[in-house]
Design a protein around this motif. Structure first.
Motif, mmCIF file in Angstrom:
data_model
loop_
_atom_site.group_PDB
_atom_site.id
_atom_site.type_symbol
_atom_site.label_atom_id
_atom_site.label_comp_id
_atom_site.label_asym_id
_atom_site.label_seq_id
_atom_site.Cartn_x
_atom_site.Cartn_y
_atom_site.Cartn_z
ATOM 1 N N CYS A 70 -9.111 92.816 14.050
ATOM 2 C CA CYS A 70 -10.521 93.184 14.048
ATOM 3 C C CYS A 70 -11.267 92.287 13.059
ATOM 4 O O CYS A 70 -10.819 92.079 11.934
ATOM 5 C CB CYS A 70 -10.685 94.649 13.662
ATOM 6 S SG CYS A 70 -12.409 95.182 13.535
ATOM 7 N N LYS A 77 -4.821 95.760 15.197
ATOM 8 C CA LYS A 77 -4.891 96.959 16.039
ATOM 9 C C LYS A 77 -4.296 96.660 17.411
ATOM 10 O O LYS A 77 -4.186 95.511 17.826
ATOM 11 C CB LYS A 77 -6.361 97.385 16.226
ATOM 12 C CG LYS A 77 -7.127 97.632 14.949
ATOM 13 C CD LYS A 77 -6.989 99.044 14.526
ATOM 14 C CE LYS A 77 -7.904 99.335 13.346
ATOM 15 N NZ LYS A 77 -8.249 100.709 13.266
ATOM 16 N N LEU A 82 -9.503 98.076 21.331
ATOM 17 C CA LEU A 82 -10.517 97.033 21.415
ATOM 18 C C LEU A 82 -11.811 97.629 21.942
ATOM 19 O O LEU A 82 -11.830 98.315 22.967
ATOM 20 C CB LEU A 82 -10.028 95.906 22.320
ATOM 21 C CG LEU A 82 -10.917 94.680 22.438
ATOM 22 C CD1 LEU A 82 -11.035 93.985 21.084
ATOM 23 C CD2 LEU A 82 -10.362 93.722 23.471
ATOM 24 N N SER A 83 -12.905 97.385 21.266
ATOM 25 C CA SER A 83 -14.193 97.949 21.638
ATOM 26 C C SER A 83 -14.810 97.169 22.790
ATOM 27 O O SER A 83 -14.589 95.965 22.948
ATOM 28 C CB SER A 83 -15.139 97.908 20.436
ATOM 29 O OG SER A 83 -16.442 98.290 20.823
ATOM 30 N N SER A 86 -17.160 94.207 21.690
ATOM 31 C CA SER A 86 -16.645 92.973 21.113
ATOM 32 C C SER A 86 -16.781 91.823 22.095
ATOM 33 O O SER A 86 -16.785 91.995 23.306
ATOM 34 C CB SER A 86 -15.181 93.146 20.706
ATOM 35 O OG SER A 86 -14.402 93.417 21.839
ATOM 36 N N ILE A 92 -13.666 93.395 17.940
ATOM 37 C CA ILE A 92 -13.995 94.503 17.032
ATOM 38 C C ILE A 92 -13.293 95.751 17.556
ATOM 39 O O ILE A 92 -13.299 96.023 18.752
ATOM 40 C CB ILE A 92 -15.506 94.724 16.946
ATOM 41 C CG1 ILE A 92 -16.201 93.476 16.396
ATOM 42 C CG2 ILE A 92 -15.845 95.930 16.070
ATOM 43 C CD1 ILE A 92 -17.701 93.551 16.426
ATOM 44 N N CYS A 93 -12.704 96.525 16.645
ATOM 45 C CA CYS A 93 -12.024 97.760 17.047
ATOM 46 C C CYS A 93 -13.055 98.869 17.299
ATOM 47 O O CYS A 93 -14.222 98.768 16.916
ATOM 48 C CB CYS A 93 -11.018 98.183 15.992
ATOM 49 S SG CYS A 93 -11.715 98.692 14.422
ATOM 50 N N CYS A 96 -14.818 100.334 14.082
ATOM 51 C CA CYS A 96 -15.882 99.530 13.467
ATOM 52 C C CYS A 96 -17.094 99.392 14.373
ATOM 53 O O CYS A 96 -18.185 99.057 13.904
ATOM 54 C CB CYS A 96 -15.347 98.148 13.108
ATOM 55 S SG CYS A 96 -14.096 98.169 11.820
#
Length: 98
Positions: A70, A77, A82-83, A86, A92-93, A96
């Motif tokens: 991240c 992670k 995973l977001s 992102s 980005i996780c 976050c």
């Protein structure tokens, strides 16, 4: 039945004076606060310890194929975290992203 919580309450308990209320409260024998001794590092004394000859070994495993780093918190992670926000170069996780 609806209750009006903003209405002033009158009852038999309200007729007591301050002195009568003080008599009901048990007197505390000690003003000290009860502190849990298990919370901190109270049991460790390393002031005289010589740790110069102690070797620590750590096995470092590189990120696996299904993991990412991240770019906000710099933690490794799993891909399932995973977001959607992102980008390809800036993963980005989920933690976050919010």
């Amino acid at each position: 039945m609806a209750t009006d919580y903003d209405a002033p309450r009158k009852g038999e308990e309200d007729n007591d004076s301050i002195e009568a209320l003080k008599e009901r409260v048990p007197q505390s024998s000690s003003p000290n606060v009860d502190i849990d001794q298990g919370d901190g590092v109270h049991g460790f004394d390393l002031s005289d310890a010589d740790l110069s000859d102690v070797e620590l070994e750590t096995v470092v495993i590189p990120p696996q194929v299904d993991e990412f780093t991240c770019m906000e918190c710099f933690l490794i992670k799993h891909r399932s975290q995973l977001s959607a926000q992102s980008t390809e170069g800036n993963p980005i996780c989920n933690d976050c992203a919010f």
